[in-house]
Structure formats: structure tokens, C-alpha cells
Write a protein that holds these residues in place. Structure first.
Motif, PDB file in Angstrom:
ATOM      1  N   VAL A  11       0.832  -1.192   0.000  1.00 11.03           N
ATOM      2  CA  VAL A  11       0.000   0.000   0.000  1.00 11.03           C
ATOM      3  C   VAL A  11       0.868   1.243   0.000  1.00 11.03           C
ATOM      4  CG1 VAL A  11      -1.641   1.331   1.352  1.00 11.03           C
ATOM      5  CG2 VAL A  11      -1.932  -1.122   1.132  1.00 11.03           C
ATOM      6  N   ALA A  12       1.924   1.197   0.819  1.00 18.84           N
ATOM      7  CA  ALA A  12       2.799   2.364   0.917  1.00 18.84           C
ATOM      8  C   ALA A  12       3.429   2.683  -0.426  1.00 18.84           C
ATOM      9  CB  ALA A  12       3.877   2.115   1.972  1.00 18.84           C
ATOM     10  N   VAL A  13       3.924   1.654  -1.100  1.00 19.09           N
ATOM     11  CA  VAL A  13       4.564   1.880  -2.399  1.00 19.09           C
ATOM     12  C   VAL A  13       3.593   2.525  -3.352  1.00 19.09           C
ATOM     13  CG1 VAL A  13       5.649   0.814  -4.371  1.00 19.09           C
ATOM     14  CG2 VAL A  13       6.124  -0.046  -2.117  1.00 19.09           C
ATOM     15  N   VAL A  14       2.380   1.991  -3.376  1.00 25.10           N
ATOM     16  CA  VAL A  14       1.388   2.537  -4.302  1.00 25.10           C
ATOM     17  C   VAL A  14       1.093   3.992  -3.966  1.00 25.10           C
ATOM     18  CG1 VAL A  14      -1.018   2.411  -4.974  1.00 25.10           C
ATOM     19  CG2 VAL A  14       0.334   0.343  -4.868  1.00 25.10           C
ATOM     20  N   MET A  15       0.938   4.274  -2.679  1.00 24.55           N
ATOM     21  CA  MET A  15       0.572   5.645  -2.324  1.00 24.55           C
ATOM     22  C   MET A  15       1.712   6.617  -2.587  1.00 24.55           C
ATOM     23  SD  MET A  15      -1.884   5.448   0.951  1.00 24.55           S
ATOM     24  CE  MET A  15      -2.189   7.180   0.683  1.00 24.55           C
ATOM     25  N   LEU A  16       2.919   6.219  -2.192  1.00 23.85           N
ATOM     26  CA  LEU A  16       4.043   7.129  -2.412  1.00 23.85           C
ATOM     27  C   LEU A  16       4.309   7.301  -3.901  1.00 23.85           C
ATOM     28  CD1 LEU A  16       6.580   6.165   0.389  1.00 23.85           C
ATOM     29  CD2 LEU A  16       4.858   7.936   0.371  1.00 23.85           C
ATOM     30  N   GLY A  17       4.260   6.177  -4.608  1.00 27.03           N
ATOM     31  CA  GLY A  17       4.471   6.269  -6.047  1.00 27.03           C
ATOM     32  C   GLY A  17       3.388   7.109  -6.698  1.00 27.03           C
ATOM     33  N   GLY A  18       2.166   6.934  -6.182  1.00 25.93           N
ATOM     34  CA  GLY A  18       1.070   7.735  -6.702  1.00 25.93           C
ATOM     35  C   GLY A  18       1.309   9.220  -6.492  1.00 25.93           C
ATOM     36  N   ALA A  19       1.863   9.542  -5.327  1.00 29.18           N
ATOM     37  CA  ALA A  19       2.158  10.947  -5.054  1.00 29.18           C
ATOM     38  C   ALA A  19       3.142  11.496  -6.084  1.00 29.18           C
ATOM     39  CB  ALA A  19       2.726  11.095  -3.638  1.00 29.18           C
TER      40      ALA A  19
ATOM     41  N   PRO C  82       2.472  16.948   3.058  1.00 28.68           N
ATOM     42  CA  PRO C  82       2.379  15.486   2.929  1.00 28.68           C
ATOM     43  C   PRO C  82       2.733  15.017   1.528  1.00 28.68           C
ATOM     44  CG  PRO C  82       0.351  16.426   3.806  1.00 28.68           C
ATOM     45  CD  PRO C  82       1.181  17.563   3.387  1.00 28.68           C
ATOM     46  N   LEU C  83       2.220  15.729   0.532  1.00 28.86           N
ATOM     47  CA  LEU C  83       2.509  15.360  -0.853  1.00 28.86           C
ATOM     48  C   LEU C  83       4.007  15.423  -1.113  1.00 28.86           C
ATOM     49  CD1 LEU C  83       1.119  14.567  -3.445  1.00 28.86           C
ATOM     50  CD2 LEU C  83       0.884  16.973  -4.031  1.00 28.86           C
ATOM     51  N   GLY C  84       4.628  16.516  -0.671  1.00 25.57           N
ATOM     52  CA  GLY C  84       6.054  16.701  -0.914  1.00 25.57           C
ATOM     53  C   GLY C  84       6.892  15.639  -0.224  1.00 25.57           C
ATOM     54  N   VAL C  85       6.592  15.368   1.033  1.00 24.97           N
ATOM     55  CA  VAL C  85       7.377  14.370   1.762  1.00 24.97           C
ATOM     56  C   VAL C  85       7.165  12.994   1.151  1.00 24.97           C
ATOM     57  CG1 VAL C  85       7.739  13.268   3.987  1.00 24.97           C
ATOM     58  CG2 VAL C  85       7.316  15.706   3.890  1.00 24.97           C
ATOM     59  N   ALA C  86       5.911  12.715   0.734  1.00 25.19           N
ATOM     60  CA  ALA C  86       5.646  11.417   0.099  1.00 25.19           C
ATOM     61  C   ALA C  86       6.491  11.252  -1.158  1.00 25.19           C
ATOM     62  CB  ALA C  86       4.158  11.296  -0.237  1.00 25.19           C
ATOM     63  N   VAL C  87       6.519  12.289  -1.984  1.00 28.12           N
ATOM     64  CA  VAL C  87       7.309  12.209  -3.210  1.00 28.12           C
ATOM     65  C   VAL C  87       8.786  12.044  -2.873  1.00 28.12           C
ATOM     66  CG1 VAL C  87       8.008  13.421  -5.289  1.00 28.12           C
ATOM     67  CG2 VAL C  87       5.661  13.599  -4.506  1.00 28.12           C
ATOM     68  N   ALA C  88       9.257  12.803  -1.881  1.00 26.01           N
ATOM     69  CA  ALA C  88      10.667  12.720  -1.504  1.00 26.01           C
ATOM     70  C   ALA C  88      11.012  11.313  -1.047  1.00 26.01           C
ATOM     71  CB  ALA C  88      10.972  13.738  -0.410  1.00 26.01           C
ATOM     72  N   LEU C  89      10.130  10.723  -0.236  1.00 26.50           N
ATOM     73  CA  LEU C  89      10.385   9.364   0.247  1.00 26.50           C
ATOM     74  C   LEU C  89      10.394   8.375  -0.902  1.00 26.50           C
ATOM     75  CD1 LEU C  89       8.280   9.203   3.492  1.00 26.50           C
ATOM     76  CD2 LEU C  89      10.746   9.014   3.277  1.00 26.50           C
ATOM     77  N   PHE C  90       9.417   8.527  -1.806  1.00 28.89           N
ATOM     78  CA  PHE C  90       9.372   7.591  -2.912  1.00 28.89           C
ATOM     79  C   PHE C  90      10.648   7.669  -3.733  1.00 28.89           C
ATOM     80  CE2 PHE C  90       7.637   4.808  -5.928  1.00 28.89           C
ATOM     81  CZ  PHE C  90       7.972   5.274  -7.187  1.00 28.89           C
ATOM     82  N   THR C 155      10.435  22.956  -3.259  1.00 27.85           N
ATOM     83  CA  THR C 155      11.265  23.231  -2.092  1.00 27.85           C
ATOM     84  C   THR C 155      11.237  22.064  -1.122  1.00 27.85           C
ATOM     85  OG1 THR C 155      10.678  25.555  -2.267  1.00 27.85           O
ATOM     86  CG2 THR C 155      11.694  24.847  -0.214  1.00 27.85           C
ATOM     87  N   VAL C 156      10.015  21.647  -0.759  1.00 34.45           N
ATOM     88  CA  VAL C 156       9.876  20.560   0.210  1.00 34.45           C
ATOM     89  C   VAL C 156      10.562  19.301  -0.311  1.00 34.45           C
ATOM     90  CG1 VAL C 156       8.254  19.064   1.399  1.00 34.45           C
ATOM     91  CG2 VAL C 156       7.740  21.483   1.154  1.00 34.45           C
ATOM     92  N   ILE C 157      10.300  18.973  -1.585  1.00 33.46           N
ATOM     93  CA  ILE C 157      10.843  17.734  -2.137  1.00 33.46           C
ATOM     94  C   ILE C 157      12.360  17.772  -2.172  1.00 33.46           C
ATOM     95  CG2 ILE C 157      10.988  16.318  -4.215  1.00 33.46           C
ATOM     96  CD1 ILE C 157       8.121  17.052  -4.812  1.00 33.46           C
ATOM     97  N   SER C 158      12.898  18.844  -2.730  1.00 39.83           N
ATOM     98  CA  SER C 158      14.343  18.937  -2.896  1.00 39.83           C
ATOM     99  C   SER C 158      15.086  18.830  -1.579  1.00 39.83           C
ATOM    100  CB  SER C 158      14.654  20.303  -3.514  1.00 39.83           C
ATOM    101  OG  SER C 158      15.589  20.188  -4.495  1.00 39.83           O
ATOM    102  N   ILE C 159      14.702  19.647  -0.611  1.00 41.94           N
ATOM    103  CA  ILE C 159      15.447  19.656   0.641  1.00 41.94           C
ATOM    104  C   ILE C 159      15.204  18.375   1.431  1.00 41.94           C
ATOM    105  CG2 ILE C 159      15.783  20.912   2.802  1.00 41.94           C
ATOM    106  CD1 ILE C 159      15.214  23.444   1.361  1.00 41.94           C
ATOM    107  N   SER C 160      13.985  17.846   1.336  1.00 45.66           N
ATOM    108  CA  SER C 160      13.729  16.572   2.036  1.00 45.66           C
ATOM    109  C   SER C 160      14.573  15.466   1.442  1.00 45.66           C
ATOM    110  CB  SER C 160      12.253  16.198   1.956  1.00 45.66           C
ATOM    111  OG  SER C 160      11.469  17.093   2.694  1.00 45.66           O
ATOM    112  N   ILE C 161      14.655  15.404   0.127  1.00 46.58           N
ATOM    113  CA  ILE C 161      15.475  14.359  -0.499  1.00 46.58           C
ATOM    114  C   ILE C 161      16.918  14.476  -0.028  1.00 46.58           C
ATOM    115  CG2 ILE C 161      16.489  13.541  -2.652  1.00 46.58           C
ATOM    116  CD1 ILE C 161      13.946  13.903  -4.030  1.00 46.58           C
TER     117      ILE C 161
END
Lengths: 278, 251, 285
Positions: A11-19, C82-90, C155-161
Motif C-alpha cells: 500500500v505504501a509503495v502505491v501511495m508514495l508512487g502515486g504521489a 504530505p505530498l512533498g514528503v511522500a514524493v521525496a520518500l518515494f 522546495t519541500v521535495i528537494s530539501i527533504s530528499i
């Protein structure tokens, strides 16, 4: 009931990837939307003609000139200032209270919103120095605005030059300036140029700081003291005053193409530099 | 035989840390001086004191004196730039500058203002020959110095130092990463070069000192333990620590 | 001769190095000299906390604008963080490195798009959607928050990454070796380790949001009132300055400069907190 961690993981992968996907889609949508509506408007006549009827028809040539001249002036002023500041900070000083103060000033400057630069430019250049709404006022204001970026990226580029190069140069009897001129600057150049190009990109899109300092005259500027309008300002006025949606899109498309071109060139240059190094 | 360097009661401090204590000896011109000792004994600090390369990080506090040709090189107002032109250095890692072989060698002379092409060409050939690398690179002087092998790069660095026509050459563990053939090429070069230069060689490899140095100094924990003819140091040293180090009881 | 040149060069360089700090001082000097006298004369309590912004009658209370700026910034955080951190984590934990190296600069292109274009998209695309599905004028606090949230993403994505990548690989390996999944590792180890960097990135993003002008002017509606719902039209501090500066005179103009002072103070505080957080991350290493 406990869900197996591997399911949560999926689920996490899908959500993060989705983001990530969602964010990319936003980018593509914005660019696509503007280009789709704006490209049809762009023609040679549009780009080289003068605006008529306050911009309801005609072209955007004077704004293109303004968009070139303002960032150009800003770069001419801020680049040497910025590069030499970072040279001084990294090569001529050790970490002292002085350098901390300079760095603090740079950090603060970097965080100031463009409307404040607009206010400052207005009260200092336009009014106090008596330069009026002009290319000069606008260029000087933009120069102050991009200065911290150029200092930062230059410092990073200079820092990435290996310490051993400096040692070799000094051991052969070079002075600090000779080392900077012959070893450090040539090797830091790609990073510095990238920073400069990114600053150009930012200046081109800047509106708040420009309106209050360079004005919004639609006439082709004849001297550095003439007011001028940039594409960003023109676009803003067209859109907000509801003058011409069509021409607004056209201006926006031209603006975006210019900005994207400059930013992509900067990235391409930087990646080639990194590739050459390794 | 005259003295090139006189070191008198030299102590060296970086901030609060004492890196060298009370060093006293003389270095003679046209000899190869080997400096041996375990890591952290101050060998490199001492070497870099001779051309004031230590100044680059933090200004060290110096007690005592280092005299070169009778002049205190740490006196106020002493021209450091000209010191480094007379005292050249080869570092432990080969560091070719990102330029052509030719440009690497003429980098130093150009700094001094030499621009006559004939003179520069002459210097390049002479230096690369003395460094035992001319034959290998003479047809590709314009190619990048970074394309050479490790051993070649180090010889290039030696040539670069020689191009300045210094009086002294300092070498800081120059062969530490190199294969035996490159190492012996450099050692052969040094043996010939001592006729015209004073050579000071810091080395972690005691056998190298035994092969090449005329006299050897043994440093331990910032102090000079023993100093004398290489043969004597290696066969019948006076100090126990010297003996222990040379026989490998510690290192 | 050469030595004089070297000393001269050093002095010239020192002179230029002061350019950044002198520019900052100049800015502070002029903005403060225009704005502070007004604050002292009008009274800081009335200025900051009164609801009446009626320049024609000499009333300059900026509380609605402060509320608007705070709400819009908060909204931007809800959307963008949340969106930015999620993208950074991914990008840093799941995506293969070469993919990340392509996508990261692409997303950073979002930062290159001029703010007026963002505002325009907000007006032409977002506002009608809000009007249609949620009611209200469309040009609203919600619209402003969404657009600003998107604008702070780079900004959020870059610095978080950057922050996430500095977490030592050994932390992750230790966790995985104990049988944790990648997600568990992220959740229990990586995020905790890069927490201050991520927070710093969000605060810096908020700093950008507070200072944003053109996009909010176009999307947020610009009515001077305290918002009671996200669908209300609002005017931020920045919008207020930009909209009225062109025709303001006398005390009105000084009031706008005083608004600038308030903005400056707020942003300097935000950025100082962010740099402390960023420095904490460095020291920990």
C-alpha cells in the motif's frame, strides 16, 4: 486483526508512487495547458509586432525586449559581485565572525519575498535615487534579488574543486589570486554558470519586483532610463484586466518556453559537467 | 659540504596541540635525507614546515627556528611565495592538474612569469627527462595528465616540481600507492637528482630509506629520536626505540 | 609589484563580499524608515489587531490580512507538506537511483514556472472547479491554498530528499537485517533520522508561501475579511501591498510599508527556525 507488514508495504509503495506520479502530472498539465492554448497564438508577427490597443491585438515585441534587457542588466551586475564574494569567502578567509555575518546576510537576502524587493526598489532606486521607473531601477532591483543565489551556487562550485589542486598550486609558488584565476575558477565554472542560468530563469518570470521598479510602459525602450514591460508583467496585466485572453495565453506560452529552455539548458550543462568529471 | 637547513629547537603547535617538540638537527645540501617513523609521529608536519604548507590550514604557532641558507623562514615578512619556488614538493597521492601534460609541467614556470615558448619547451623536456618519464610521454604532451597511470602521474608531479628549478625537493611518501616498478623508477631518479638538489624524503617504508637515503632521521610522537648516517641507523642504532621500529616491533 | 597586486586584489574582494550584507542592510533601512514611523504613530495594537482596513478614512487595521496569510499558508502546508514528503520518500527510498536522477530535476522545473502562470491556471482551471463542485466564488482561500501548496512542492521535495539521502545506509541495513520491510524501515528509522531536515524543508516552503504575491492575487479573491470558510475570498498581506501600492499616497503608503515590515519580521523568524533545524541535522552527522 493485524495486517501483514508486507501488505502495508505494498500500500505504501502505491501511495508514495502515486504521489510522485501525481506531482509529475501536475507539472505536465500546467505546461501542457498553457502550451496548448498559447502556441496557436504565437507567430512571427506576434513575436515581432508592437502591441496595439493596450495589447488587445498586435504583438509583444517590446515586452520581449524588456524581458531580455532587465535580466541582462541584473546578471551583469550580480554575477561578478556574487562570484567574487564567494571567492573571497572560500579562498581568502577562514571561518571567522566576519564570514558568519556575511553568510547570515546572504541567507536572509535569499528568503526575502519579491514584493519586498519591489518595495525596496521603488523607494530606493525609483524615488530616492531618482532613477524613476526604468530599466535601470528594475535591473538593479533584480540584481539584488538574485545575488544570494549566485553567491550560494558559486560557493558550492568552488568548494567542489578538490583541496589537493590548491595545495599543488601553492606548493609551486602561486599566490592566492593566481590559484583562483588558474585553477579554481576554471574548474568551478560549470557550477557557477548553472547558478547564473537558474537566476536568469527566475528573473524572467519575476513580476512583483519588476512592476514597481521598471513600470509597465508598452513602448519600445530607447534608453536605460525608460520604463519597460516584461512578458511576465504583460501577461499579468492582460490576464487580470481581462484585456485579451488569447494574447495572454500567447504571452504565457512564450514565457514558459523561454524559462523552460533556460532551465533545461542549465541542467543539461550541469549533467555534462558531472559526467566529464567522473 | 654546507648546510641547507638548520633546525633549532623547533616546536610546532596547531592551536593547543603540540605536533613537534624540540627538533634540532641540520640538513646538508645535495644529500638525500630520509625521514622515517610511525603514523602520527610528525614526519609530514615537519616536512610541510619546510615550505610553510602548514600555513594553509590554520596558522601554526612556531617556537624555535628553521633556517634555510641562514635565513629564518618563519621570520615576519619572509616571502613565502618565493620560499615555495625554491622548495618544491611532491605529495603522497599523485595530483595531476586537470590539464595536458605540457600544461602541468609549465604551470609553475608560467606563474613566475616565464612565457617564452622555447624556454618553456626546454624546461618541459628537461624536467620530464629528469623524472624518468620523457620517453613515455614525449609524443603526447598535449593529452590530459589525468590519463596517465598512477606511477606515471607521480613522475609527472615530480617533473612539475623540477620545472621550477628549485634548490630543495620535499617528497611526502611519494611511492605509497605505486607498484614496485614505478617506485624503483622514482628512487633511481632521486639518486641522480641529489647531485643538483637537496632531497628530503618522508617514507613509511623503512626499506626505501635504507635503499636511497644518505642520512636518516627517526621521528616518534613529534620528537626527533635519532639522526645519522643511514647505514648506522639501520645496523647499529643508538636508541632502543629506533631499533624497535626498524626491526618491526612496532609500527 | 606583484605583491601589491595581491594585496590590492584581496582588498577589492573583501569590498565585494560586503555587497550581500550591505544590500540587506539597505533594504532593512529603507523599508523600516518608511514603515516604522507609521507603526509608532498609528499604534501597533490597532495596526495588527483591528479589523478595519479603510484607507480613505485613515483606518489601517491589517488583522484580516494577517488571518488570510496565516490561513493560506496553513492550507499550503496541508496540501504541500504530505505530498512533498511522500514524493521525496518515494524518490529516495523506492525509486532506483538513475530514475531519481532524472525525475528530481524534472520536478524541480515546477519551481521555474513563473508565479503569474500558476495564478492564471488557478483562475482558469481551479477556481471554476471549486465554484462548480463546492460553491462560493471559486476565487477563494481554498484555491489559494491549493496553488500555493503546489508551488512549495519543489522546495519541500528537494530539501527533504537531500536530508533523507544523508541518513547513513547502515541505519537502513540494520533495520532490514532484522527483517523489517522497506516501509517499516522508512517509517521507523529513516524518517526519524531525517526529521529535522524534513521539517526545515517544510518551514522554508512556508516561508515561500507567505511571501508569494502574484499567484494569490489572482486566485484568492482579494476581499478584505476574516475567512469563515475555505470558500471565502481573502486578501493576504502580500496581495494587499501589491494591489494598493500603485495608487497609495501619504499615510496609506506608509501603512503598506509597515505591512512589509510585518512580513519581513515574520519571514525572518520562519527562516531562522528553518536554518537552526537544518544546522541541527548537520551537527548530528
Amino acid at each position: 486483526m493485524r495486517i501483514h507488514p508486507r501488505h502495508i508495504q505494498k500500500v505504501a509503495v502505491v501511495m508514495l508512487g502515486g504521489a510522485a506520479l501525481f506531482t509529475l502530472l501536475i507539472l505536465i498539465f500546467i505546461i501542457g495547458f498553457i502550451l496548448e492554448k498559447g502556441l496557436p497564438v504565437i507567430s512571427l508577427r506576434f513575436l515581432t509586432g508592437k502591441p496595439e490597443d493596450l495589447g488587445r491585438s498586435g504583438g509583444i515585441f517590446p515586452t520581449i525586449i524588456g524581458t531580455i534587457l532587465l535580466p541582462l542588466l541584473a546578471i551583469i551586475i550580480a554575477t561578478p559581485l556574487g562570484i567574487f564574494t564567494s571567492v573571497y569567502l572560500s579562498e581568502y578567509t577562514k571561518e571567522t565572525k566576519l564570514t558568519k555575518v556575511i553568510r547570515f546576510g546572504t541567507d536572509c537576502l535569499a528568503g526575502i519575498p519579491s514584493i519586498i524587493f519591489g518595495l525596496f526598489g521603488y523607494i530606493f532606486f525609483v524615488v530616492t535615487l531618482g532613477l524613476g521607473w526604468s530599466i535601470l531601477s528594475g535591473g538593479l532591483t533584480l540584481a539584488v534579488m538574485i545575488l544570494p543565489t549566485i553567491i550560494r551556487t558559486s560557493e558550492e562550485a568552488i568548494r567542489s574543486v578538490p583541496k589537493s589542486y590548491r595545495e599543488v598550486s601553492f606548493s609551486l609558488g602561486a599566490t592566492s589570486w593566481q590559484t583562483v584565476k588558474r585553477v579554481i575558477l576554471p574548474n568551478a565554472l560549470p557550477g557557477i554558470v548553472t547558478g547564473v542560468m537558474l537566476s536568469i530563469g527566475r528573473s524572467i518570470g519575476e513580476t512583483a519586483a519588476v512592476i514597481f521598479t521598471a513600470g509597465s510602459s508598452l513602448r519600445l525602450p530607447e534608453s536605460i532610463l525608460d520604463s519597460t514591460r516584461t512578458m511576465a508583467v504583460h501577461f499579468y496585466i492582460l490576464a487580470r484586466e481581462g484585456i485579451s485572453q488569447e494574447n495572454a495565453y500567447g504571452t504565457a506560452a512564450t514565457l514558459i518556453i523561454a524559462v523552460l529552455f533556460i532551465n533545461l539548458s542549465a541542467y543539461w550543462m550541469m549533467s555534462r559537467f558531472i559526467a566529464k568529471r567522473s | 659540504m654546507n648546510d641547507k637547513f638548520n633546525i633549532k629547537n623547533l616546536s610546532f603547535y596547531f592551536g593547543k596541540k603540540k605536533c613537534l617538540s624540540n627538533i634540532n638537527f641540520d640538513i646538508v645540501a645535495n644529500e638525500i635525507l630520509g625521514i622515517i617513523g610511525p603514523s602520527g609521529s610528525g614526519k609530514t608536519t615537519f616536512l610541510r614546515a619546510l615550505n610553510r604548507m602548514n600555513d594553509l590550514d590554520i596558522m601554526p604557532r612556531v617556537e624555535g627556528r628553521i633556517l634555510m641558507d641562514g635565513n629564518d623562514i618563519y621570520a615576519t615578512g619572509y616571502d613565502v611565495v618565493s620560499l615555495r619556488k625554491k622548495v618544491g614538493m611532491v605529495f603522497a597521492m599523485p595530483v595531476p592538474l586537470p590539464m595536458s601534460i605540457y600544461e602541468n609541467v609549465v604551470y609553475g614556470p608560467r606563474l613566475s612569469g616565464i612565457s617564452d615558448k622555447n624556454r618553456l619547451d626546454e624546461l618541459v623536456e628537461k624536467s620530464l627527462t629528469s623524472a624518468y618519464i620523457w620517453e613515455e610521454v614525449k609524443d603526447r604532451l598535449k593529452t590530459s595528465g589525468m590519463r596517465l597511470s598512477g606511477g606515471q602521474q607521480q613522475r609527472l608531479c615530480l617533473a612539475r616540481a623540477l620545472a621550477m628549478e628549485p634548490d630543495v625537493i620535499l617528497l611526502d611518501e611519494p611511492c605509497s600507492g605505486l607498484d614496485p616498478i614505478s617506485t624503483s623508477k622514482i628512487e633511481d631518479a632521486l639518486t641522480i637528482l641529489k647531485k643538483d638538489y637537496t632531497i628530503i624524503l618522508v617514507t613509511n617504508n623503512t626499506k626505501q630509506a635504507a635503499r636511497v637515503a644518505d642520512r636518516t632521521a627517526f621521528f616518534l610522537m613529534g620528537g626527533l629520536v635519532e639522526f645519522g648516517d643511514t647505514k648506522k641507523i639501520f645496523t647499529a642504532p643508538d636508541q632502543k626505540e629506533t631499533n624497535d621500529y626498524i626491526t618491526g616491533r612496532f609500527g | 609589484m606583484k605583491l601589491i597586486g595581491e594585496k590590492g586584489v584581496q582588498r577589492a574582494l573583501m569590498f565585494t563580499a560586503f555587497s550581500a550584507i550591505s544590500a540587506l542592510l539597505l533594504i532593512a533601512l529603507f523599508i523600516l524608515s518608511e514603515g516604522l514611523p507609521f507603526i509608532f504613530r498609528y499604534g501597533i495594537k490597532d495596526f495588527l489587531f483591528s479589523n478595519d482596513w479603510v484607507p480613505q478614512q485613515g483606518r489601517f487595521g491589517i488583522f484580516p490580512m494577517i488571518a488570510a496569510s496565516l490561513w493560506v499558508t496553513f492550507g499550503a502546508m496541508v496540501v504541500g507538506a504530505p505530498l512533498g514528503v511522500a514524493v521525496a520518500l518515494f524518490l529516495s527510498e523506492y525509486a532506483p537511483r538513475p530514475v531519481m536522477r532524472v525525475i528530481k530535476p524534472t520536478i524541480e522545473l515546477l519551481a521555474a514556472i513563473p508565479s503569474v502562470v500558476y495564478g492564471f491556471i488557478g483562475v482558469m482551471v481551479l477556481a471554476p472547479l471549486i465554484r462548480e463542485f463546492l460553491g462560493g466564488p471559486g476565487l477563494s482561500l481554498l484555491g489559494g491554498s491549493i496553488i500555493l501548496g503546489i508551488m512549495i512542492l519543489p522546495t519541500v521535495i528537494s530539501i527533504s530528499i537531500d536530508s533523507i539521502l544523508t541518513v547513513p545506509q547502515s541505519y537502513r541495513e540494520g533495520s532490514l537485517a532484522l527483517g523489517a520491510t522497506t516501509w517499516q524501515t522508512i517509517y521507523m528509522v529513516t524518517i526519524k533520522a531525517s526529521k529535522s531536515g524534513i521539517i526545515a524543508s517544510i518551514i522554508l516552503g512556508l516561508g515561500r508561501a507567505v511571501g508569494e504575491t502574484m499567484a494569490v492575487i489572482m486566485v484568492a479573491g482579494n476581499s478584505v475579511n476574516i475567512p469563515h470558510s475555505p470558500l471565502d475570498s481573502v486578501r493576504t498581506l502580500t496581495a494587499n501591498i501589491a494591489l494598493e501600492m500603485s495608487y497609495a499616497t501619504g499615510m496609506h503608503r506608509q501603512a503598506l510599508f509597515a505591512t512589509g515590515v510585518v512580513l519581513l519580521v515574520g519571514i525572518i523568524i520562519l527562516n531562522s527556525i528553518a536554518s537552526v533545524a537544518l544546522r541541527k541535522r548537520m551537527v548530528k552527522k
